[in-house]
Design a protein around this motif. Structure first.
Motif, PDB file in Angstrom:
ATOM      1  N   GLU B 516       0.807  -1.223   0.000  1.00 39.35           N
ATOM      2  CA  GLU B 516       0.000   0.000   0.000  1.00 39.35           C
ATOM      3  C   GLU B 516       0.836   1.268   0.000  1.00 39.35           C
ATOM      4  O   GLU B 516       0.490   2.253  -0.634  1.00 39.35           O
ATOM      5  N   GLN B 517       1.961   1.200   0.693  1.00 39.11           N
ATOM      6  CA  GLN B 517       2.728   2.455   0.813  1.00 39.11           C
ATOM      7  C   GLN B 517       3.305   2.925  -0.516  1.00 39.11           C
ATOM      8  O   GLN B 517       3.642   4.085  -0.676  1.00 39.11           O
ATOM      9  N   PHE B 518       3.379   2.016  -1.502  1.00 41.45           N
ATOM     10  CA  PHE B 518       3.911   2.416  -2.812  1.00 41.45           C
ATOM     11  C   PHE B 518       2.823   2.675  -3.832  1.00 41.45           C
ATOM     12  O   PHE B 518       3.106   3.122  -4.934  1.00 41.45           O
ATOM     13  N   CYS B 519       1.576   2.313  -3.519  1.00 38.66           N
ATOM     14  CA  CYS B 519       0.501   2.422  -4.522  1.00 38.66           C
ATOM     15  C   CYS B 519       0.084   3.876  -4.682  1.00 38.66           C
ATOM     16  O   CYS B 519      -0.192   4.566  -3.698  1.00 38.66           O
ATOM     17  N   SER B 520       0.067   4.336  -5.947  1.00 32.78           N
ATOM     18  CA  SER B 520      -0.315   5.717  -6.201  1.00 32.78           C
ATOM     19  C   SER B 520      -1.812   5.836  -6.469  1.00 32.78           C
ATOM     20  O   SER B 520      -2.316   6.927  -6.666  1.00 32.78           O
ATOM     21  N   GLY B 521      -2.503   4.703  -6.500  1.00 35.17           N
ATOM     22  CA  GLY B 521      -3.942   4.739  -6.759  1.00 35.17           C
ATOM     23  C   GLY B 521      -4.281   5.063  -8.199  1.00 35.17           C
ATOM     24  O   GLY B 521      -5.340   5.614  -8.482  1.00 35.17           O
ATOM     25  N   CYS B 522      -3.388   4.718  -9.130  1.00 37.55           N
ATOM     26  CA  CYS B 522      -3.635   5.070 -10.534  1.00 37.55           C
ATOM     27  C   CYS B 522      -4.686   4.161 -11.167  1.00 37.55           C
ATOM     28  O   CYS B 522      -5.281   4.511 -12.157  1.00 37.55           O
ATOM     29  N   ARG B 523      -4.894   2.999 -10.626  1.00 37.22           N
ATOM     30  CA  ARG B 523      -5.930   2.038 -11.059  1.00 37.22           C
ATOM     31  C   ARG B 523      -5.631   1.405 -12.413  1.00 37.22           C
ATOM     32  O   ARG B 523      -6.528   0.873 -13.057  1.00 37.22           O
ATOM     33  N   ILE B 524      -4.392   1.478 -12.887  1.00 31.13           N
ATOM     34  CA  ILE B 524      -4.051   0.813 -14.146  1.00 31.13           C
ATOM     35  C   ILE B 524      -4.251  -0.696 -13.992  1.00 31.13           C
ATOM     36  O   ILE B 524      -4.788  -1.373 -14.862  1.00 31.13           O
ATOM     37  N   CYS B 525      -3.851  -1.224 -12.815  1.00 29.08           N
ATOM     38  CA  CYS B 525      -3.916  -2.669 -12.611  1.00 29.08           C
ATOM     39  C   CYS B 525      -5.350  -3.187 -12.610  1.00 29.08           C
ATOM     40  O   CYS B 525      -5.612  -4.322 -13.008  1.00 29.08           O
ATOM     41  N   ASN B 526      -6.314  -2.339 -12.187  1.00 29.43           N
ATOM     42  CA  ASN B 526      -7.703  -2.816 -12.076  1.00 29.43           C
ATOM     43  C   ASN B 526      -8.210  -3.376 -13.397  1.00 29.43           C
ATOM     44  O   ASN B 526      -8.875  -4.406 -13.437  1.00 29.43           O
ATOM     45  N   GLY B 527      -7.863  -2.688 -14.485  1.00 28.82           N
ATOM     46  CA  GLY B 527      -8.347  -3.136 -15.797  1.00 28.82           C
ATOM     47  C   GLY B 527      -7.536  -4.285 -16.361  1.00 28.82           C
ATOM     48  O   GLY B 527      -7.985  -4.980 -17.260  1.00 28.82           O
ATOM     49  N   LEU B 528      -6.318  -4.472 -15.840  1.00 24.96           N
ATOM     50  CA  LEU B 528      -5.454  -5.509 -16.404  1.00 24.96           C
ATOM     51  C   LEU B 528      -5.867  -6.906 -15.932  1.00 24.96           C
ATOM     52  O   LEU B 528      -5.639  -7.891 -16.610  1.00 24.96           O
TER      53      LEU B 528
END
Lengths: 156, 584
Positions: B516-528
């Motif tokens: 969590e501490q590195f996640c920028s919340g960009c949500r690119i992974c959600n669609g992958l």
């Protein structure tokens, strides 16, 4: 002594790695220039792996995944298919011939095809000659202090 | 309902008040003609053939009434066969005869009432003006498509149809007592009951004979009540009051721990293979059509017949239509050889036809199968090794006559052959359902290049899938025959039971997790993620991986721009170390 290229193979666990295994059990010979690393899916291939391989002294990188539509993880190979052209463009920017990177589809039953792909790619790299990063003033890594740790994101 | 006592032909009986006299009389077994009566419509006397003589009270004057619409009252005395009543009916009949052309109905009645020389009033209009058709259309169906109109050149009135309003339900033709209204194909609009000759095709039917639960369904798109708002006859006749039109379609959500996919296959459509003339020559049929023909409850009642109703003198069975074919499916459908042999056996048993099998390889692989093949050879079935190349009519000029010629190369004698036959059966391939991929996506399982679902491992996990708790059974996983499908189904059920008994699922140790501490919340992974395992947490502004859904493919790891996702057992550090290790 003729030039023996170093080639890194990144193989997906379900199709290509099994295909390479099959080539082995079928006693098919392919050049020993290829050294393979197993990943679960070709979608796991981070472009960083490819740059790192060239940095570490590889003359070519071969990535093998399941045939389109056959991916064990539904569509990971399509994700890989999208990343490779981008990586090739970046390689060009570094002065590395994009033909040193190749993406191939090899299924678990295609031991023979794996042999042919590896043989052909090795010959191609051989004709391209060694990757001359050293001549451009770069010393293969050793001195490098590993890989940068991810930095805490701005939103934290 | 209160009962009232009345007297019919001197017999005192008790009937429920409000019933019509005709019903009371018919209950007693007295036959009174009433062609304009239809039980599901309000009675409206127009033929007057149901006239009876009645008298109410002790000393009232008797009178003639139409029994179909006369409600019973207490103390009613009815005479059904008095001279007065018979005379009234005869007069009504004469009146009808004087307006119409001869029909069986009126002819029989004329004989019954001893009218020797009926004077038919018209040459061809057989309508008896009972208006049943109009009333059915108006009151029951609600289409209001029929009306009377004056036909001046024929000096009569006739039924007029408004083609815009007609829904082609055929109710008018069904109720018409004289068959004056006939149901015909109207231009290009299909008649609802167009398949009448093949069996009942009502709006209510059993889905199929072995359906569970075995109850009829109303097909709302054909039902008059659902399309026009009228009718409701089925609920009137149902003795159990089981029909409710206002019952909505219900979507039930059932929580389950495991799912067994047994979605089966679809038949290959041989129409694109023009060389076999399927769809062009009526006696070229597919295997499933031959199977339907052999069914005792099928269209021909179990007889093997040609299009013209004759018995075939010779039958060719062509194997591998669409399977083992580079242009269609490369795989072998596995079941065709054996059912083709069964077909030959059935044909030999039911007809005197000569049977030809045209095969590439005879794959009689199962228990007792090879023996069956040899039995068939002993029965005198002609087997020709060579795939049927083409089916042509005996003569192009006389192609309508049905004779066919099958062209093939007999590879065992090395000769080109032309075999004249009456019937050609195409053994079509089993193929994956066209919606298999879409259904598979819902369950996160994938299809192979030929459309079948992929098992987790071809040898070690042949009923499991890549998604934990979802199992495969039957042909949806690949072409197989019934014993194999049963075996796989049992295995899948056992696997499912194993999970259910345990109550918990063993996960692979390899899965991806987000630091969590590195996640920028960009949500690119959600669609992958192909497994929808990654969701976004609004509160923390980070993405989160559900490790129970994650299959550890690592696509998100490679896609994460901040390197926040860690694939356990395949971390970046591990792979970089491997790459550098083997290259230096």
């Amino acid at each position: 002594m003729s030039f023996e290229p170093k080639i890194l193979g990144i193989l997906c666990n379900w199709c290509s790695y099994t295909g390479a295994d099959l080539a082995g059990t079928a006693r098919l010979k392919y050049p020993a220039n290829l050294m393979s690393v197993r990943v679960m899916c070709s979608g796991r291939v981070d472009p960083g792996f490819i740059f790192d391989a060239f940095k570490a002294g590889a003359d070519g990188v071969l990535i093998c995944g399941c045939h389109p539509g056959d991916c064990h993880y539904v569509e990971g190979n399509y994700k890989c298919l999208r990343r490779i052209p981008m990586t090739k463009t970046l390689l060009q920017g570094f002065g590395i011939d994009p033909n040193r990177l190749r993406l191939e589809w090899v299924s678990a039953s295609e031991g023979l095809r794996f042999q042919q792909v590896v043989t052909e790619f090795t010959e191609q790299i051989r004709s391209l000659g060694p990757l001359q990063l050293k001549e451009w003033g770069y010393t293969p890594h050793q001195s490098e202090a590993g890989h940068p740790e991810p930095q805490p994101a701005l939103n934290q | 309902m209160s009962k009232v006592s009345i007297e019919i032909d001197g017999k005192p009986i008790e009937v429920e008040s409000g019933t019509y006299l005709l019903e009371a009389v018919r209950d007693l077994g007295v036959d009174i003609p009433a062609p304009c009566r239809y039980p599901y419509l309000k009675p409206k006397p127009s033929c007057r053939l149901c006239s009876v003589e009645i008298s109410e009270g002790a000393d009232s004057v008797s009178k003639i009434v139409t029994s179909c619409n006369y409600p019973v009252t207490a103390g009613l005395k009815v005479l059904t066969n008095s001279e007065k009543a018979i005379e009234a009916r005869r007069a009504a009949l004469n009146n009808l005869i004087g307006r119409t052309a001869p029909t069986t109905l009126l002819g029989d009645l004329a004989a019954q009432f001893k009218i020797d020389n009926p004077k038919w009033g018209h040459k061809y209009v057989t309508c008896i003006f009972c208006k049943l058709c109009i009333r059915v259309c108006d009151e029951l169906v609600g289409a209001k498509a029929l009306s009377f109109k004056k036909v001046t050149d024929q000096d009569t009135t006739s039924i007029k149809l408004d083609p815009e309003k007609c829904i082609l339900c055929g109710a008018c033709a069904f109720v018409c007592p004289t068959n004056h209204i006939k149901l015909e194909e109207a231009q290009d609009r299909p008649v609802v009951h167009s398949e009448m000759s093949l069996g009942p095709n009502a709006a209510i039917s059993l889905t199929f004979r072995q359906a569970v639960p075995n109850v009829p369904r109303i097909h709302t798109e054909q039902c008059i009540h659902f399309t026009m708002g009228g009718c409701q006859v089925c609920s009137e006749v149902c003795p159990k009051d089981a029909i409710h039109y206002d019952q909505p379609d219900q979507i039930e959500e059932i929580e389950v721990g495991t799912v067994i996919m047994a979605t089966g296959f679809q038949d290959f459509d041989p129409t694109p293979m023009k060389q076999f003339g399927y769809g062009k020559y009526p006696n070229v049929i597919s295997a499933i059509e031959f199977e339907q023909m052999n069914n005792a409850a099928g269209s021909t009642g179990g007889k093997i017949l040609l299009e013209n109703g004759a018995e075939p003198r010779s039958i060719a069975i062509l194997h591998c239509i669409g399977s083992r074919d580079d242009n269609y499916h490369k795989y072998c459908s596995r079941v065709c050889c054996m059912y083709a042999l069964k077909f030959a056996h059935l044909a030999k048993e039911k007809t005197d036809a000569e049977v030809y099998q045209l095969y590439i390889d005879m794959r009689a692989f199962g228990k007792g199968y090879e023996e069956f093949y040899h039995r068939l050879l002993d029965e005198g079935v002609n087997v020709i090794r060579g795939k049927g190349a083409e089916v042509v009519p005996v003569s192009y000029k006389r192609s309508a006559e049905g004779g066919l010629i099958v062209r093939c190369e007999d590879t065992l004698i090395g000769k080109f052959r032309e075999i004249p036959v009456d019937m050609v059966i195409l053994c079509t391939a089993l193929e994956a359902r066209s919606d298999a991929a879409a259904v598979g996506r819902k369950f996160n399982i994938s299809t192979g290049a030929d459309g079948w679902y992929i098992e987790a491992h071809p040898k070690l996990a042949p009923v499991s899938t890549t998604t934990e708790g979802i199992f495969l059974a039957g042909v949806c996983q690949g072409a197989k025959d019934i014993p194999d499908a049963v075996a796989q189904g049992s295995a899948a059920a056992a696997q499912a039971m194993r999970l259910l008994n345990k109550g918990e699922v063993l996960m692979d140790a390899a899965y991806a997790e987000i630091q969590e501490q590195f996640c920028s919340g960009c949500r690119i992974c959600n669609g992958l993620c192909p497994y929808n395992a990654i969701s976004y947490e609004e509160a923390k502004k980070v993405s989160y991986i559900n490790s129970a859904l994650c299959k550890a493919c690592g696509t998100c790891v490679a896609g994460c721009p901040t390197g926040a996702i860690k694939a356990r057992h395949f971390t970046d550090e591990q792979i970089y170390a491997q790459i550098e290790g083997i290259l230096t």
